[in-house]
Design a protein around this motif. Structure first.
Motif, PDB file in Angstrom:
ATOM      1  N   GLY A  64      32.114  15.370 -49.171  1.00  0.00           N
ATOM      2  CA  GLY A  64      32.002  14.547 -50.376  1.00  0.00           C
ATOM      3  C   GLY A  64      30.644  14.642 -51.039  1.00  0.00           C
ATOM      4  O   GLY A  64      30.495  14.279 -52.207  1.00  0.00           O
ATOM      5  N   LEU A  68      32.429  18.681 -55.638  1.00  0.00           N
ATOM      6  CA  LEU A  68      33.873  18.788 -55.845  1.00  0.00           C
ATOM      7  C   LEU A  68      34.438  17.482 -56.404  1.00  0.00           C
ATOM      8  O   LEU A  68      33.871  16.414 -56.215  1.00  0.00           O
ATOM      9  CB  LEU A  68      34.572  19.135 -54.530  1.00  0.00           C
ATOM     10  N   ASN A  69      35.580  17.581 -57.084  1.00  0.00           N
ATOM     11  CA  ASN A  69      36.253  16.400 -57.625  1.00  0.00           C
ATOM     12  C   ASN A  69      37.748  16.588 -57.511  1.00  0.00           C
ATOM     13  O   ASN A  69      38.215  17.562 -56.915  1.00  0.00           O
ATOM     14  CB  ASN A  69      35.810  16.156 -59.073  1.00  0.00           C
ATOM     15  N   LYS A  70      38.518  15.679 -58.071  1.00  0.00           N
ATOM     16  CA  LYS A  70      39.978  15.701 -57.881  1.00  0.00           C
ATOM     17  C   LYS A  70      40.631  16.931 -58.515  1.00  0.00           C
ATOM     18  O   LYS A  70      41.729  17.330 -58.115  1.00  0.00           O
ATOM     19  CB  LYS A  70      40.600  14.429 -58.463  1.00  0.00           C
ATOM     20  N   THR A  71      39.973  17.524 -59.512  1.00  0.00           N
ATOM     21  CA  THR A  71      40.543  18.699 -60.180  1.00  0.00           C
ATOM     22  C   THR A  71      40.006  19.996 -59.589  1.00  0.00           C
ATOM     23  O   THR A  71      40.758  20.927 -59.321  1.00  0.00           O
ATOM     24  CB  THR A  71      40.235  18.650 -61.688  1.00  0.00           C
ATOM     25  N   GLY A  73      38.888  21.476 -56.559  1.00  0.00           N
ATOM     26  CA  GLY A  73      38.840  21.294 -55.110  1.00  0.00           C
ATOM     27  C   GLY A  73      38.154  22.443 -54.393  1.00  0.00           C
ATOM     28  O   GLY A  73      37.771  22.325 -53.234  1.00  0.00           O
ATOM     29  N   HIS A 398      39.274  23.907 -63.550  1.00  0.00           N
ATOM     30  CA  HIS A 398      38.683  22.705 -64.151  1.00  0.00           C
ATOM     31  C   HIS A 398      39.492  22.160 -65.323  1.00  0.00           C
ATOM     32  O   HIS A 398      39.298  21.013 -65.729  1.00  0.00           O
ATOM     33  CB  HIS A 398      37.232  22.981 -64.561  1.00  0.00           C
ATOM     34  N   ASP A 400      43.314  21.578 -66.055  1.00  0.00           N
ATOM     35  CA  ASP A 400      44.649  21.566 -65.459  1.00  0.00           C
ATOM     36  C   ASP A 400      45.710  21.531 -66.566  1.00  0.00           C
ATOM     37  O   ASP A 400      45.408  21.563 -67.750  1.00  0.00           O
ATOM     38  CB  ASP A 400      44.760  20.341 -64.538  1.00  0.00           C
ATOM     39  N   SER A 405      43.206  15.186 -66.850  1.00  0.00           N
ATOM     40  CA  SER A 405      42.560  15.548 -65.581  1.00  0.00           C
ATOM     41  C   SER A 405      41.498  16.621 -65.760  1.00  0.00           C
ATOM     42  O   SER A 405      40.926  17.080 -64.779  1.00  0.00           O
ATOM     43  CB  SER A 405      43.612  16.027 -64.569  1.00  0.00           C
ATOM     44  N   THR A 407      38.050  18.307 -66.217  1.00  0.00           N
ATOM     45  CA  THR A 407      36.720  17.864 -65.790  1.00  0.00           C
ATOM     46  C   THR A 407      35.815  19.077 -65.644  1.00  0.00           C
ATOM     47  O   THR A 407      36.257  20.224 -65.742  1.00  0.00           O
ATOM     48  CB  THR A 407      36.803  17.112 -64.446  1.00  0.00           C
TER      49      THR A 407
END
Length: 468
Positions: A64, A68-71, A73, A398, A400, A405, A407
């Motif tokens: 973490g 990285l982020n939710k989009t 990975g 990045h 999607d 989403s 980013t």
């Protein structure tokens, strides 16, 4: 009878004899290293220590701390993994494929290239291991778990698991190939240590050489094993980076789901690998004064391979753009439009400039045979190859299918720190190798200069008779 073409440049210059080869290459192991070596080692250790701190922080706090982020990975971790694996390809190509094709110009550069392969694969392996989050459980996640540990079973249909077996096999074969090539040279250093009265050094290198005596049957077995390992290594050059490319090609993400990835990744790996070999050899050549063994002719031939593989990579880039348009799939088309015109367009055009335009300068012979130009362009090529992996991974993720989403990825100090860690590890290992191991294959180079040394001995004998 051995006939040397007068058209080709000599592979060893300076009128070296067999005795000169042993002395010139062994003295770097026997003597104290120059000040430039100590300075380079100090810089590498600083990078290693800072990077090691970042790696320990990641293992303690979890991934973490990366950007990285939710989009997005996957980002710097997989980018650097693919980049290091690619760099490791030139060593096996020079050692195995050129050996099978009986290319003698490989003999002065194969040892350093093989060492580079070993260290690059070790650096590459750190990224997926740390990306697991809990490194100490990685063994169980890569291999089937017994039921006592729960119903966790590895997915053998996943290219990510294929990577484990492909890279471990590649590393094992490359390590054995590299070490077997070192055995006769270890014996040479041992024999010189005995003459010099260096008993501890003689015992150490005798153990490393497994008591090599250099008999005819020993050499016959040595050459047979070298050919067998070269035959095993050759398909690995193609298979390893092909499997790495399947990490992306077997997905359905626009920008990744393409059949051109396997040959395109293999060509790019050889491209970046040869660039790194040039970077290291030019430094080694200057620090250890090996200009008679790593000649301009060697550098020119490697630059020609960079032209060929760089042109293949350029054609692959153009093919990708054409297919994204020709397919008529709006998502695929947008993925490539986003690369060219989106917020990461700077990385795309950096990639195109470094990988497509800069290698074409080697068509000019003056640049192709220039030490300074080759050194600069070799670094430029590897910068471009890093950007290629970054463009493929980050710009495809990045943005999607759902604009909400979308980013941006921004690396943290820990992303950068882990990358710095691998540089520190790689250069520290290579510098130690260059000091304690013969950096050029003495046994093979002696086979090149044998006819020249016989001529020198004959001329010396004639002069002695005339003088008498």
């Amino acid at each position: 009878m051995q006939v040397t073409s007068s058209v080709r440049d000599p592979l060893v210059t300076g009128g070296k004899t067999v005795k000169d080869v042993s002395h010139d290459i062994s003295r770097h192991v026997e003597n104290k290293p120059p000040r430039s070596w100590w300075l380079a080692l100090a810089v590498s250790l600083v990078l290693f220590i800072y990077g090691f701190y970042c790696v320990c922080t990641v293992l303690w706090n979890g991934i973490g701390v990366w950007g990285l982020n939710k989009t997005v990975g996957w980002a710097w971790d997989i980018t650097n993994f693919v980049w290091w694996v690619g760099i490791g390809h030139a060593g096996t190509l020079i050692s195995a494929i050129l050996l099978l094709f009986r290319q003698k110009w490989r003999m002065s550069i194969n040892r350093a290239a093989e060492a580079m392969t070993i260290f690059a694969v070790i650096c590459a392996a750190t990224f997926p291991l740390i990306h697991m989050g809990r490194l100490w459980l990685g063994f169980y996640w890569a291999l089937p778990l017994p039921n006592a540990f729960g119903s966790l079973w590895a997915n053998f249909n996943s290219p990510l698991l294929w990577d484990v077996f492909a890279i471990s096999t590649y590393f094992t074969v490359s390590l054995v190939f590299w070490y077997i090539g070192l055995i006769p040279d270890f014996a040479t250093i041992r024999d010189r240590a005995v003459v010099q009265g260096k008993n501890i050094r003689a015992q150490v290198y005798n153990a490393l050489s497994f008591g090599w005596q250099g008999g005819a049957k020993t050499w016959m077995r040595y050459e047979a094993v070298a050919l067998i390992l070269a035959g095993l290594s050759t398909p690995l050059v193609l298979s390893v980076h092909t499997i790495v490319s399947m990490d992306f090609a077997t997905s359905v993400i626009p920008g990744w789901h393409t059949t051109i990835f396997p040959p395109y990744f293999v060509a790019g790996a050889i491209f970046s690998g040869f660039a790194m070999v040039l970077t290291l050899l030019l430094i080694t050549r200057n620090v250890f004064k090996l200009e008679d063994y790593i000649t301009i002719y060697h550098i020119e031939l490697m630059n020609i391979i960079i032209i060929v593989t760089g042109s293949i990579v350029g054609v692959a880039y153009i093919t990708e753009l054409f297919i994204s348009w020709y397919s008529g799939v709006e998502y695929e088309g947008y993925a490539f439009y986003n690369r060219v015109q989106g917020p990461y367009a700077w990385s795309y055009w950096s990639m195109m400039t470094c990988n497509v335009i800069s290698p074409q300068l080697f068509w000019i012979k003056k640049i192709r045979t220039s030490i300074v130009a080759t050194f600069v362009l070799s670094i430029v090529v590897n910068i471009g190859m890093w950007f290629e992996r970054f463009v493929i991974i980050v710009t495809s993720l990045h943005r999607d299918y759902i604009p909400s989403s979308w980013t941006m990825f921004h690396p943290t100090m820990y992303d950068i720190g882990e990358y710095v860690f691998t540089f520190g590890l790689f250069f520290t290992a290579f510098l130690l190798f260059a000091k304690f191991f013969p950096v050029i294959n003495m046994a093979e180079v002696k086979s090149i200069v044998r006819s020249d040394s016989e001529k020198v001995s004959h001329d010396t004998h004639v002069k002695e008779e005339v003088h008498a």
